[in-house]
Design an enzyme around this catalytic site. Structure first.
Site, PDB file in Angstrom:
ATOM      1  N   GLU A 158       0.913  -0.911  -0.168  1.00  8.41           N
ATOM      2  CA  GLU A 158      -0.162  -0.062  -0.338  1.00  8.41           C
ATOM      3  C   GLU A 158       0.629   1.381  -0.551  1.00  8.41           C
ATOM      4  O   GLU A 158       1.527   1.560   1.145  1.00  8.41           O
ATOM      5  CB  GLU A 158      -0.996  -0.168   0.892  1.00  8.41           C
ATOM      6  N   GLU A 185       3.021  10.068   5.652  1.00  7.50           N
ATOM      7  CA  GLU A 185       2.824   8.866   6.972  1.00  7.50           C
ATOM      8  C   GLU A 185       3.843   7.657   6.182  1.00  7.50           C
ATOM      9  O   GLU A 185       4.637   6.967   7.216  1.00  7.50           O
ATOM     10  CB  GLU A 185       1.625   7.724   6.314  1.00  7.50           C
ATOM     11  N   ASP A 209      -6.001   3.373  -1.977  1.00  6.98           N
ATOM     12  CA  ASP A 209      -6.064   3.848  -0.476  1.00  6.98           C
ATOM     13  C   ASP A 209      -6.603   4.828  -1.401  1.00  6.98           C
ATOM     14  O   ASP A 209      -6.113   6.050  -1.553  1.00  6.98           O
ATOM     15  CB  ASP A 209      -5.643   3.580   1.102  1.00  6.98           C
ATOM     16  N   HIS A 211      -5.703   8.243   0.485  1.00  3.10           N
ATOM     17  CA  HIS A 211      -4.291   9.186   0.375  1.00  3.10           C
ATOM     18  C   HIS A 211      -4.216   8.994  -0.991  1.00  3.10           C
ATOM     19  O   HIS A 211      -3.559  10.239  -1.153  1.00  3.10           O
ATOM     20  CB  HIS A 211      -3.218   6.952   0.513  1.00  3.10           C
ATOM     21  N   HIS A 215      -9.033   0.528  -0.644  1.00  2.00           N
ATOM     22  CA  HIS A 215      -9.542   1.245   0.510  1.00  2.00           C
ATOM     23  C   HIS A 215     -11.097   2.359   0.388  1.00  2.00           C
ATOM     24  O   HIS A 215      -9.778   2.919   0.159  1.00  2.00           O
ATOM     25  CB  HIS A 215      -7.988   1.398   1.728  1.00  2.00           C
ATOM     26  N   ARG A 268     -11.500  10.814   5.078  1.00  2.00           N
ATOM     27  CA  ARG A 268     -11.940   9.636   5.864  1.00  2.00           C
ATOM     28  C   ARG A 268     -12.732   9.009   6.562  1.00  2.00           C
ATOM     29  O   ARG A 268     -12.489   8.148   7.453  1.00  2.00           O
ATOM     30  CB  ARG A 268     -10.183   9.666   6.579  1.00  2.00           C
ATOM     31  N   GLU A 314     -12.257   1.931   4.558  1.00  2.00           N
ATOM     32  CA  GLU A 314     -11.414   1.623   6.117  1.00  2.00           C
ATOM     33  C   GLU A 314     -11.284   3.106   6.733  1.00  2.00           C
ATOM     34  O   GLU A 314     -10.716   4.423   5.352  1.00  2.00           O
ATOM     35  CB  GLU A 314      -9.746   1.365   5.791  1.00  2.00           C
TER      36      GLU A 314
HETATM   37  C1  LER Z   1      -2.295   3.712   7.197  1.00  2.00           C
HETATM   38  O1  LER Z   1      -2.785   5.309   6.864  1.00  2.00           O
HETATM   39  C2  LER Z   1      -3.014   2.668   6.200  1.00  2.00           C
HETATM   40  O2  LER Z   1      -4.286   2.825   5.121  1.00  2.00           O
HETATM   41  C3  LER Z   1      -3.457   1.912   6.814  1.00  2.00           C
HETATM   42  O3  LER Z   1      -4.102   0.781   5.719  1.00  2.00           O
HETATM   43  C4  LER Z   1      -1.876   1.216   6.266  1.00  2.00           C
HETATM   44  O4  LER Z   1      -1.506   0.728   7.562  1.00  2.00           O
HETATM   45 MN    MN Z   2      -5.480   2.173   4.216  1.00  2.00          MN
END
Ligand code: LER
Ligand code: MN
Length: 272
Positions: A154, A160, A187, A190, A213, A219, A248
């Site tokens: 990922e 991060e 994700d 991100h 994700h 988020r 997530e």
């Molecule tokens: C962390 O920001 C994240 O997106 C998780 O899926 C990975 O540890």
């Molecule tokens: Mn993630």
């Protein structure tokens, strides 16, 4: 078919993190099944944290497979990562992830490497960190293949990690590996920070895309931020993506509302 999943965290050190359900694995299975999700993604403290009999029982009782297992507890609980300047710590990080791959594979689930990739800096140059990450992914990717599951990597946003932050960088990196068993995790949180265009980012991941994700710009659950999901769903369809879009997201305003909003958005986007 694009399938839905939702996260549960059993890691107390990750409190405040973007997981919809928390602590109560049985309760999370029950609510996930009731809301009609296809699978559950588990963020666990380690490979021995959940009794095998309990997890197999829940999978059978609710007919819910495990979509993936997170490895970030290696970082948040033990401070480990794959690009640490200390060789012994790097070895411990690999061992932790190998244990999580073995654990997930028992249930047919791939392990996700996110925060365990670490960062470059100090004694470790960017070039050296990427070399260490490549070595680790080659070894762990082949190990996962021997267990019959892919390994999922990922890219994270710039706050991060400073290694690989976009799908284009991620797919270029995976292409350079010896192992052919590592897939990308896109994700959407991100990507909202790092990609010029999120739908194009998914196309950049292309055939490497293995897991998503599914989360909004802030988020929170998909539908509670300002992400335009139409072009994202179109890109996933165009790619014939057949993996999980897994929530997530923060449990805001509460876990159940976030879960309901997610499945409603999933149905509107992918079941039409
Ligand atoms: C962390 O920001 C994240 O997106 C998780 O899926 C990975 O540890
Ligand atoms: Mn993630």
């Amino acid at each position: 078919m694009i399938r839905s999943a939702i996260t549960v965290s059993l890691v107390s050190e990750a409190r405040g993190g973007p997981f919809v359900f928390w602590d109560d694995l049985s309760g999370a299975f029950s609510r996930t099944a009731k809301l009609g999700f296809d699978a559950i993604e588990i963020f666990a403290p380690g490979p021995d944290a959940v009794e095998d009999k309990l997890l197999r029982g829940l999978i059978d009782q609710y007919g819910l497979p495990v979509a993936a297992v997170g490895t970030g507890a290696g970082m948040v609980k033990h401070g480990l990562n794959l690009t640490d300047s200390d060789a012994g710590r790097r070895r411990q990080a690999r061992d932790f992830i190998r244990g999580m791959i073995d654990w997930g594979a028992k249930y047919g689930a791939p392990a996700i490497i996110g925060s365990m990739q670490g960062k470059w800096g100090g004694a470790i140059s960017r070039e050296r960190a990427l070399e260490l990450l490549a070595e680790a992914l080659n070894e762990l990717g082949d190990h996962a293949a021997a267990c019959g599951v892919p390994l999922v990597y990922e890219p994270l946003n710039r706050y991060e990690t400073n290694l690989l932050t976009t799908m284009s960088e991620g797919s270029g990196f995976l292409r350079s590996l010896k192992t052919k068993n590592v897939r990308l995790l896109a994700d959407l949180f991100h990507m909202n920070i790092e990609e010029a265009n999120v739908a194009q980012g998914l196309r950049d991941a292309g055939r490497y895309l293995g897991h998503v994700h599914f989360v909004d710009s802030n988020r929170r659950a998909a539908g509670l931020g300002h992400t335009d999901f139409g072009p994202i769903a179109a890109a996933l369809r165009e790619l014939n993506f057949a993996g999980y879009v897994s929530a997530e997201a923060f449990p805001l305003p509460d876990s159940d509302t976030a879960a309901k909003k997610t499945i409603e958005s999933y149905r509107n986007l992918f079941k039409t």
